[in-house]
Design an enzyme around this catalytic site. Structure first.
Site, short mmCIF file in Angstrom:
data_model
loop_
_atom_site.label_atom_id
_atom_site.label_comp_id
_atom_site.label_asym_id
_atom_site.label_seq_id
_atom_site.Cartn_x
_atom_site.Cartn_y
_atom_site.Cartn_z
N TRP A 150 0.81 -1.22 0.00
CA TRP A 150 0.00 0.00 0.00
C TRP A 150 0.84 1.27 0.00
CZ3 TRP A 150 -4.36 0.16 -2.13
CH2 TRP A 150 -5.14 -0.99 -2.16
N LYS A 179 -12.19 -1.21 7.10
CA LYS A 179 -11.51 -2.25 7.87
C LYS A 179 -12.15 -2.35 9.26
CE LYS A 179 -8.26 -2.65 4.66
NZ LYS A 179 -8.76 -3.04 3.34
N ASP A 195 -1.23 7.15 6.75
CA ASP A 195 -2.35 6.36 6.25
C ASP A 195 -2.62 5.27 7.28
OD1 ASP A 195 -4.08 4.60 5.07
OD2 ASP A 195 -2.97 4.41 3.18
#
Lengths: 366, 366
Positions: free
Chosen positions: B105, B199, B175
C-alpha cells in the site's frame, strides 16, 4: 403521525422502491447467494464482479446502449464529474467549451470548469430568475467547442429539457443526476452522461458515468488514477475499493426497473401521470399554488411551487408533516414548496398529496 | 456449511459488529428517531447534521483530540488522499516530502505523490521482500521535508509499526486505513491522519481525515472544491451529497467502540489477545504455518502466512470454507493465507480458527 417512506417527497437522497428496501434489509445480515453481510464482502470477490457486470448490463439494456459506451460506477457525486469532465476534455484545447446555466446546479458547475480551462456560458437564465429554459433560437452552438455541457433537469427550480440540445458534431456532456433512468433519453446521442445515484437509482455514494470510448482518445495521461476515466475503465470501476453497498442497491433498482416496472418507457408513462396530476392541482388552484417553472419547461421530477405567503408555506409544511408527508420543503436556496416525484414515488402517493393540497387550500381560503 | 459473518476474516471490506448490523437492518426500513429509511433521508436534514456531529465527537473522544483538529468524512477512499495530501502540501515546495515504502500500500502511494511534486523514498523494504519494517537507525529524517508520509499497518504483508516515526518539527502524515481506531495511536503527534472506513470502522464509501488546522495555512486555493480540505471543513463534510449511509454506519460503530467496547485501550487489549492466539498457533506449528512478517513487526490486524505448498494452501482454503470460515485467502498480489482480525472479529472466532489450524495441520502431516 410519523413520516412514511411511501410519502417521502425528498429532493434527494430520494425514496427507494419498497421491494428493493426489503431485499437490502436482508442483505445487511446476509446476501442470499453469498451467506455474508453485504457490508463485509470483498470487492475483489467473484460475487462483486458479477454485481458490477450485471449493473452495467442492466443500464445498457435500459438505455439500449452498445459496447462503444463504457459504464462506470464512481465515487464523489456529480461534483467530482464537474471537475473530471474539464480535466479530461478541456485542458490544452484552443476553443472554449460551451456551458448552459439553466439553474442552481448548472451554475455550480461553472467555477469548477473554469479552474480547468476556458469556458463560454452560452445562455444564462439568471436574468429571468431561472423560470424558464432557452428556446432553440437563443442557442448559438459552436462547431469548434470541445464539448457542450448542460443539466437535463434542474431540481431546485423544477425545469427539465424535453429535447436533446446541441450539434451532432460536438460531443454532448450531460449531467442527468436527477432524471437518469426516469425516462428514455436518447443516450446514444451523448458522448458522456453522468448521474449520481441518489435521486432515481440508488443511495448516495455512487455515480454512474456513461462515456463513449472515442471521446477519451486524447485524454491526458497525467491525472491522478482515480480521476482518470481510462484507468477506471481498465479497472472495471474497481481501481480502489468501490462503494460496494451503494452499487449493490443500484443493481437492485435496475432489476426493479427492468423486471417489475418493465423498462424506461413504462417508467416514463408512470412519471408523466404523476407529474400531470400534480401540475393539474397547481393549475386548478386559481393561483394558490404557483409553479416556479414556465409551463413548457415543467419538470417531471421536481414540482417546485410557492404559496401566497411564507406563513402559508410554513403551515403547509407543518400540516403535511402531521399527515405523514415528508421532504416537501423547497431547496434552501429558494425556499417555497417542492414535491420531488422520483421513480420510487408511487402514483398513489401523488394522489394523496394532491388531495392534501386541495384540502389545505380549501381550509386556508375560508 | 454457509460462510458465517462471525467467521469472516476478510481483508476488507471487513466484518462489522453484529449489534451494529442489527441496527443497520432496522434503519434500512426506518431510522427510529426519524421514521424514514436511512437511504431516503436528506443530507441537509437536522438529523444528518447531528449524525455527522456525533461521529466527529465520538472520534475525537476515542482519540482524545482537541478542537485544533478537524474531522472530515470524505469519499474516494485512501486513494483520494494519496493525491489530496501532496496537492495540498507538496505543490510549490522546495524540498521533497519523505515517504516510506514498507509494503504494497505504501508503494501504491508513490506514483500518485510524484504526479504532484518531488518526493524522496526515505526507506524501501523492496529488497527484503517487505518482510520487515525499518529500525530507527535506518531512517534519516530530514528537517526540511514539507512532511513525512507512512502507512501504519501494511495489510498485504502483515506489518505494523509499534511506534510513531519522524521528527516533532516536521508534519507527520499517516495512512491508518487498516488500524485506525483499533488501538490508541497518539493521534496528537500527527498533522494529518487518513483512514478509509472498511476495515475497522464502517462500510466502504467513506474516509475519515483528521487534520490539524495549522497544517492548512498555506494550502493552495485553486483546487477543485471536493479536493480542497478547507472547503470540506467549511462545509462540515457536506459540500456535496455525502455518503449518508456509510457515515451513519460509521457513527454506529463509534458508538459501539465507546459504549460497548469501552474505548480504544479495551479494544487494543482484545485485539492483542486475538493476535497473540494466532501468532502462537504459527509459532507452535514447527514451521507448518510461516508468518510473512519479522516477529517484532507483526501486525495485530493482518496475520499473513504461507503453508509448505500451494496445494496445501488451496486445501486449507477449501476446508476452512466448508467449516464456515471466509476471507482467508492472501492478497492477490502475494497469495498464501491471511487472517484479518479487525475490531469486529471476536476472540471466539479467532479461537475457532486456531483450532481449525491445529486440526488441519494434524491431518495433513500424517
Amino acid at each position: 403521525m410519523k413520516p412514511l417512506n411511501s410519502l417521502n417527497f425528498s429532493g434527494g437522497p430520494g425514496a427507494l422502491p419498497e421491494s428493493v428496501l426489503l431485499q437490502v434489509q436482508q442483505a445487511i445480515l446476509e446476501v442470499p447467494e453469498v451467506g455474508l453481510s453485504v457490508l463485509g464482502i470483498s470487492h475483489r470477490s467473484d460475487w462483486f464482479a458479477a454485481v458490477v457486470q450485471e449493473t452495467e448490463d442492466n443500464i445498457r439494456a435500459l438505455l439500449g446502449l452498445d459496447a462503444s459506451y463504457h459504464v462506470l460506477l464512481l465515487q464523489g457525486g456529480a461534483t467530482q464529474q464537474f471537475s473530471m469532465v474539464p480535466m479530461t476534455l478541456l485542458r490544452g484545447q484552443q476553443a472554449p467549451a460551451q456551458y448552459l446555466q439553466t439553474g442552481y446546479w448548472s451554475g455550480k458547475v461553472l467555477p469548477e470548469a473554469r479552474l480547468q480551462g476556458d469556458i463560454e456560458v452560452l445562455w444564462s437564465g439568471q436574468s429571468c430568475g431561472f423560470s424558464r429554459l432557452p428556446a432553440d433560437d437563443e442557442l448559438a452552438f459552436s462547431a469548434d467547442a470541445p464539448y457542450l455541457h448542460y443539466v437535463s433537469n434542474e431540481t431546485v427550480e423544477g425545469l427539465q429539457f424535453n429535447r436533446v440540445l446541441g450539434r451532432e458534431d460536438v460531443p454532448r456532456v450531460c449531467d442527468m443526476s436527477s432524471d437518469f433512468l426516469s425516462r428514455p433519453c436518447e443516450a446514444e446521442r451523448f458522448a458522456l452522461i453522468y448521474a449520481h445515484a441518489q435521486k432515481n437509482i440508488g443511495p448516495a455514494g455512487v455515480t454512474v458515468v456513461l462515456v463513449k470510448d472515442a471521446l477519451l482518445q486524447d485524454a491526458p495521461t497525467d491525472l491522478p488514477a482515480f480521476l482518470d476515466y481510462k484507468q477506471q475503465i481498465k479497472a472495471h470501476s474497481n481501481l480502489n475499493t468501490p462503494p460496494v453497498f451503494s452499487i449493490y442497491v443500484t443493481l437492485l433498482v435496475t432489476r426493479w426497473l427492468l423486471h417489475e416496472v418493465g423498462g424506461l418507457a413504462n417508467m416514463d408513462q408512470i412519471n408523466r401521470q404523476k407529474a400531470a396530476l400534480l401540475y393539474q392541482a397547481l393549475d386548478d388552484s386559481e393561483g394558490f399554488y404557483r409553479g416556479r417553472a414556465a409551463v413548457p419547461d415543467r419538470s417531471l421530477m421536481n414540482v417546485a411551487m410557492t404559496l401566497p405567503s411564507v406563513a402559508l408555506e410554513q403551515a403547509f409544511l407543518a400540516e403535511s408533516a402531521l399527515a405523514g408527508f415528508s421532504g416537501l420543503a423547497g431547496h434552501r436556496a429558494v425556499g417555497g414548496i417542492r414535491a420531488s416525484i422520483y421513480n420510487a414515488l408511487s402514483l398513489t402517493a401523488v394522489q394523496r398529496l394532491t388531495e392534501f393540497m386541495q384540502d389545505f387550500r380549501r381550509q386556508h381560503l375560508s
